[in-house]
Design a protein around this motif. Structure first.
Motif, mmCIF file in Angstrom:
data_model
loop_
_atom_site.group_PDB
_atom_site.id
_atom_site.type_symbol
_atom_site.label_atom_id
_atom_site.label_comp_id
_atom_site.label_asym_id
_atom_site.label_seq_id
_atom_site.Cartn_x
_atom_site.Cartn_y
_atom_site.Cartn_z
ATOM 1 N N UNK A 95 0.834 -1.220 0.000
ATOM 2 C CA UNK A 95 0.000 0.000 0.000
ATOM 3 C C UNK A 95 0.861 1.259 0.000
ATOM 4 N N UNK A 96 2.021 1.245 0.717
ATOM 5 C CA UNK A 96 2.848 2.464 0.801
ATOM 6 C C UNK A 96 3.332 2.926 -0.572
ATOM 7 N N UNK A 97 3.884 2.078 -1.414
ATOM 8 C CA UNK A 97 4.277 2.540 -2.766
ATOM 9 C C UNK A 97 3.081 3.010 -3.592
ATOM 10 N N UNK A 98 1.923 2.342 -3.367
ATOM 11 C CA UNK A 98 0.732 2.761 -4.115
ATOM 12 C C UNK A 98 0.324 4.188 -3.729
ATOM 13 N N UNK A 99 0.439 4.509 -2.438
ATOM 14 C CA UNK A 99 0.124 5.878 -1.993
ATOM 15 C C UNK A 99 1.090 6.870 -2.626
ATOM 16 N N UNK A 100 2.375 6.511 -2.679
ATOM 17 C CA UNK A 100 3.370 7.401 -3.298
ATOM 18 C C UNK A 100 3.046 7.652 -4.773
ATOM 19 N N UNK A 101 2.731 6.580 -5.492
ATOM 20 C CA UNK A 101 2.401 6.727 -6.907
ATOM 21 C C UNK A 101 1.136 7.561 -7.105
ATOM 22 N N UNK A 102 0.119 7.336 -6.247
ATOM 23 C CA UNK A 102 -1.127 8.092 -6.359
ATOM 24 C C UNK A 102 -0.893 9.578 -6.083
ATOM 25 N N UNK A 103 -0.115 9.872 -5.029
ATOM 26 C CA UNK A 103 0.157 11.278 -4.697
ATOM 27 C C UNK A 103 0.920 11.972 -5.817
ATOM 28 N N UNK A 104 1.884 11.251 -6.394
ATOM 29 C CA UNK A 104 2.645 11.824 -7.511
ATOM 30 C C UNK A 104 1.744 12.095 -8.706
ATOM 31 N N UNK A 105 0.864 11.123 -9.001
ATOM 32 C CA UNK A 105 -0.055 11.298 -10.136
ATOM 33 C C UNK A 105 -0.987 12.487 -9.905
ATOM 34 N N UNK A 106 -1.473 12.643 -8.656
ATOM 35 C CA UNK A 106 -2.368 13.764 -8.366
ATOM 36 C C UNK A 106 -1.643 15.096 -8.501
ATOM 37 N N UNK A 107 -0.397 15.157 -8.020
ATOM 38 C CA UNK A 107 0.377 16.399 -8.119
ATOM 39 C C UNK A 107 0.638 16.769 -9.575
ATOM 40 N N UNK A 108 0.990 15.750 -10.370
ATOM 41 C CA UNK A 108 1.225 16.005 -11.791
ATOM 42 C C UNK A 108 -0.062 16.464 -12.476
ATOM 43 N N UNK A 109 -1.197 15.861 -12.067
ATOM 44 C CA UNK A 109 -2.475 16.243 -12.677
ATOM 45 C C UNK A 109 -2.823 17.686 -12.360
ATOM 46 N N UNK A 110 -2.585 18.084 -11.092
ATOM 47 C CA UNK A 110 -2.889 19.468 -10.700
ATOM 48 C C UNK A 110 -2.032 20.447 -11.485
ATOM 49 N N UNK A 111 -0.713 20.161 -11.547
ATOM 50 C CA UNK A 111 0.183 21.047 -12.287
ATOM 51 C C UNK A 111 -0.160 21.074 -13.773
#
Length: 557
Positions: A95-111
């Protein structure tokens, strides 16, 4: 207008004020999405599970266990996993790597969404820019979008709720200070048709407008129209007269955004101020707000349009409160107080003292309670203006457009009903609307020939033209119309709109008396048309009726 106490919001310190429209909470505007808390909560839970799992298999300190648990978020296992793996570690390592990937994807989406909006804004054409993203600005942007306009919002710190609502509606949100020319350029100001600044603070709105007109000064395709909110009726009237008479910039123009005037029209529509055909009327307006002053002006305007004698209307202006000193029984009452409980008290006092007299009261924050009182008080009419004034018709209106509509209305009253030029304004062909606008823009050229000036409506009857002046102004109007038609490709011939031929492309002296009278009727109606737009004609000196040979000419319907 009534300055209601603002609710806290970050945008208040930048662009956008509360004004009299209030800060009524709009569903979804400031509610934080539960998904914004989901990732942090999951991160804490998974981090705790990881530290717990390492504590079960290792004798190190809790700091060591916490550090190793953090490593799992970057897919780093440290010294590896024991065998067998506790379920706590089994959950954490996936779950921890999945959270990292999700957070990165969300940040990239916002930018990426921000960059995409900026890219869209720079490529739009003929769009409307709204400065700021407070509650009123958000509602204005949404209503413009629903009206079919492309909209860009520029805000320094856009609130998440407003951003979500705008982007769902297809509105581009550009982050930046609207007072900064670079931010305006990023919002596509170079190709925008309108800029709307909803801030009653003139210093703030003035800085936005100044930055905008500086960028638009060299425009040649069409002028940028900057709509600036103004709460002072005197300033609104003076700006109307000034820009019609003296504005010469080709790339831009500033229009007063008179929300008070629009609200006053709605208030008077809610309650008939007097009975049809009344020869005398006395109306009570209670309150010291800007809206109250606008209601007084609207009442005088409507009385003039009804044909009533100027001295036959009595508008009594009084303060609000439970004790009102009023002489005769009024035909109607309008309560426009800044303090809403006091406004309700005033309205109820009027109902007590004058049974049967209709009362319109302006309420925003207490509108629901006022509506409850209406169930028992049938002469009480609660008017909420928040959503009614923020419409495309109000936000994008201009003085020239208002005069053009009034000119067309005057033309319809004397034109043949079957004429295609006599259709209602909303159904009129765009070429004929443009003709009316050109006619409106030429008004001041005519007034200068007659040594007249335009001034804000001061409550006194407007000046009228003499018969000699009517004759000369009719000639000028015909000359203007001929020049306009020739420029549009019309030629002499039988009347045929499809072939663009007309028998009236001749000098004034060759027209029949019947056709000349059409232009004279326009001139006779002009003082009332301008008065309907809040402007009066005043004499500035001796009249000179010498025509100008090269003067441009008329846009009749």
């Amino acid at each position: 207008m009534a300055a209601l106490p603002p609710l806290p919001r970050a945008e208040e310190t930048e662009i956008g004020g509360t004004g009299w429209t209030g800060e009524v909470d709009v569903a979804g505007t400031d509610r934080r999405s539960p998904y914004s808390l989901l990732v942090p909560a999951a991160t804490i839970v998974v981090f705790t599970l990881g530290a717990w799992g390492f504590a079960l298999v290792d004798s190190g300190s809790w700091l060591d266990h916490g550090y190793r648990s953090l490593q799992l978020f970057v897919i780093e296992a440290g010294d590896g996993f024991p065998d067998p793996i506790p379920w706590q570690l089994e959950v954490t390592r996936w779950v921890a790597p999945a959270i990292t990937l999700l957070s990165t994807a969300l940040a990239v989406a916002v930018l990426s969404r921000g960059r995409l909006d900026a890219w869209r804004a720079r490529r739009m054409r003929g769009h409307v820019i709204v400065a700021g993203l407070g509650r009123r600005e958000t509602e204005a942007a949404l209503v413009l979008r629903r009206g079919g306009h492309d909209v860009v919002v520029i805000s320094r710190h856009p609130p998440a709720g407003g951003v979500r609502r705008c982007r769902r509606a297809g509105i581009a949100v550009v982050e930046g200070d609207p007072r900064d020319p670079l931010a305006l350029e990023a919002g596509g100001l170079g190709r925008a048709s309108d800029l709307i600044v909803l801030d009653p603070e003139l210093e703030t709105s003035g800085r936005v407008a100044l930055a905008a007109v500086g960028l638009a000064a060299a425009r040649s395709e069409w002028p940028l129209v900057v709509h600036v909110e103004m709460a002072d009726p005197a300033l609104v009237g003076l700006l109307k007269a000034l820009k019609i008479s003296e504005h010469h910039a080709a790339g831009w123009r500033v229009e007063e955004l008179d929300l008070a005037g629009a609200g006053a029209s709605i208030m008077v529509d809610a309650v008939a101020p007097w009975a049809d055909g009344s020869a005398l009327a006395e109306v009570l307006v209670a309150g010291e707000s800007t809206l109250a002053a606008a209601v007084v002006s609207e009442l005088r305007r409507r009385w003039r349009l009804s044909g009533g004698a100027p001295d036959a209307l009595s508008v009594v202006r009084t303060g609000s409160g439970s004790a009102l000193s009023v002489g005769a029984v009024p035909s109607s009452v309008y309560v426009c107080a800044d303090d809403e409980p006091e406004a309700l008290t005033t309205a109820l006092a009027v109902l007590r003292d004058f049974p049967g007299v209709p009362v319109a009261v302006h309420l925003e924050h207490t509108a629901s309670f006022g509506t409850l009182l209406m169930q028992d008080a049938h002469d009480l009419h609660v008017v909420s203006l928040d959503t009614q004034v923020l419409t495309p018709a109000v936000l994008l209106d201009t003085t020239v457009e208002r005069i053009a509509r009034a000119l067309h209305g005057a033309y319809r009253r004397q034109a043949e009903a079957t004429s295609p030029s006599a259709l209602p304004w909303a159904e009129l062909a765009e070429s004929l609307r443009a003709s009316n606008r050109a006619q409106a823009e030429h008004v001041c050229d005519k007034l200068r020939v007659m040594r007249r000036v335009l001034l804000p409506d001061d409550g006194q009857p407007t000046d009228r033209f003499t018969e000699d002046e009517i004759q000369e102004l009719g000639r000028l109007e015909h000359d203007r119309w001929v020049a306009e038609r020739r420029a549009a490709g019309w030629t002499p011939g039988p009347r045929d709109t499809h072939a663009r031929t007309t028998p009236y492309l001749v000098p004034w002296e060759e027209l029949t008396e019947e056709v000349r009278e059409i232009d004279r009727q326009f001139v006779r109606a002009l003082p009332d048309v301008l008065a309907d737009s809040g402007l009066v004609i005043r004499r500035s000196g001796a009249s000179s009726v010498q025509p100008s040979a090269d003067r441009p000419v008329r846009s009749g319907s």
